[in-house]
Design an enzyme around this catalytic site. Structure first.
Site, PDB file in Angstrom:
ATOM      1  N   HIS A 121       0.814  -1.212   0.000  1.00  0.00           N
ATOM      2  CA  HIS A 121       0.000   0.000   0.000  1.00  0.00           C
ATOM      3  C   HIS A 121       0.853   1.271   0.000  1.00  0.00           C
ATOM      4  CE1 HIS A 121       0.792   0.712   4.323  1.00  0.00           C
ATOM      5  NE2 HIS A 121       0.770  -0.603   4.406  1.00  0.00           N
ATOM      6  N   ASP A 122       0.346   2.268  -0.708  1.00  0.00           N
ATOM      7  CA  ASP A 122       0.902   3.622  -0.713  1.00  0.00           C
ATOM      8  C   ASP A 122       2.277   3.719  -1.357  1.00  0.00           C
ATOM      9  OD1 ASP A 122      -1.209   5.140   0.956  1.00  0.00           O
ATOM     10  OD2 ASP A 122      -0.699   3.426   2.221  1.00  0.00           O
ATOM     11  N   GLY A 139       5.207  -0.995   2.603  1.00  0.00           N
ATOM     12  CA  GLY A 139       4.402   0.181   2.294  1.00  0.00           C
ATOM     13  C   GLY A 139       5.195   1.469   2.212  1.00  0.00           C
TER      14      GLY A 139
END
Length: 261
Positions: A121-122, A139
């Site tokens: 994520h991200d 992440g």
């Protein structure tokens, strides 16, 4: 558009011209798939995911899964955007972002993500990035253009990887990697410049000479590292490629720079 009878394309999904969806695929209701993309059997596009044009998902690739964060619930603010001409090989995965950090995971154009590789994520992944088998990115990682990851390498969360860097196979990266750098080992150390990558990308001999000179001044000169960096910033102020390395180091926050052993 060609959708196999066994595939599940939920109401609300948007498929561009010429998209092919193979047997037993699943396309979620909030997915958008660009023209000419191909989903091979058992691949999945879920969540609030935008897949660019002419991308290819091999069997069991999954895009748009929620972040691997305990207690996280799916939300429209958690998104994944993938550019054009990307390939995700078998069992490759890319997750959507965390809303409190902006909610977006972004992957650029012309990326090649091999078997079992994972983009968490991200992350912000540049263009022409290659991830070999079972590479794992935690992440909040920033990856520049034309970065190559060797198989089984892993990168710590919130790290930065400068453009045209090379991450050796099996490397465990816990520090930022400069543009044009090459790192190896566990924990990874800077082993020099990515000379093969620079030549492949068409950098001139003069460019490579300038990058090498700045690299030596920063990492192998006399005195303290911060003093060498400050002096290099003065000596190479008019050299864009040298300053790219220097500025990358200067703009780092809490995470240290990967240096030679």
């Amino acid at each position: 558009m060609d959708i196999h009878p066994s595939a599940c394309v939920e109401d609300g999904a948007e498929l561009g011209d010429g998209v092919r969806v193979g047997p037993f695929c699943h396309v979620g209701p909030n997915a958008r798939i660009g023209a000419g993309s191909v989903l091979m059997s058992h691949s999945v596009v879920t969540g609030h995911t935008e897949l660019g044009e002419k991308c290819v998902l091999h069997p069991h690739a999954v895009l748009g899964g929620v972040p691997q964060v305990i207690g996280f619930d799916s939300t429209p603010e958690s998104r994944l955007i993938v550019g054009n001409n990307c390939v995700f090989r078998e069992y490759a995965t890319a997750h959507s972002g965390m809303p409190k950090f902006g909610g977006l995971t972004r992957i650029g154009d012309n990326c090649f993500i091999m078997i079992g590789a994972h983009i968490a994520h991200d992350n912000r992944i540049g263009n022409h990035v290659v991830m070999a088998n079972n590479v794992s990115l935690a992440g909040h990682i920033e990856v520049g253009d034309h970065v190559w990851f060797g198989g089984l390498s892993a990168v710590h969360q919130f790290s930065r990887i400068g453009r045209n860097a090379f991450i050796g196979g099996g490397a465990i990266v816990v520090e930022d990697v400069i543009p044009f750098g090459s790192v190896v080992g566990n924990h990874a150390k800077l082993s020099g410049l990515n000379m093969v990558g620079l030549k492949r990308r068409g950098f001139s001999k003069a460019d490579i000479r300038d990058i090498r000179a700045a690299y030596k001044a920063i990492f192998h000169g006399e005195g303290l590292f911060r003093d060498r960096l400050e002096q290099a910033a003065k000596d190479y102020a008019d050299n864009a490629l040298a300053m790219e390395i220097i500025s990358f180091i200067q703009t780092g926050e809490d995470r240290p720079i990967c240096k030679p052993a």
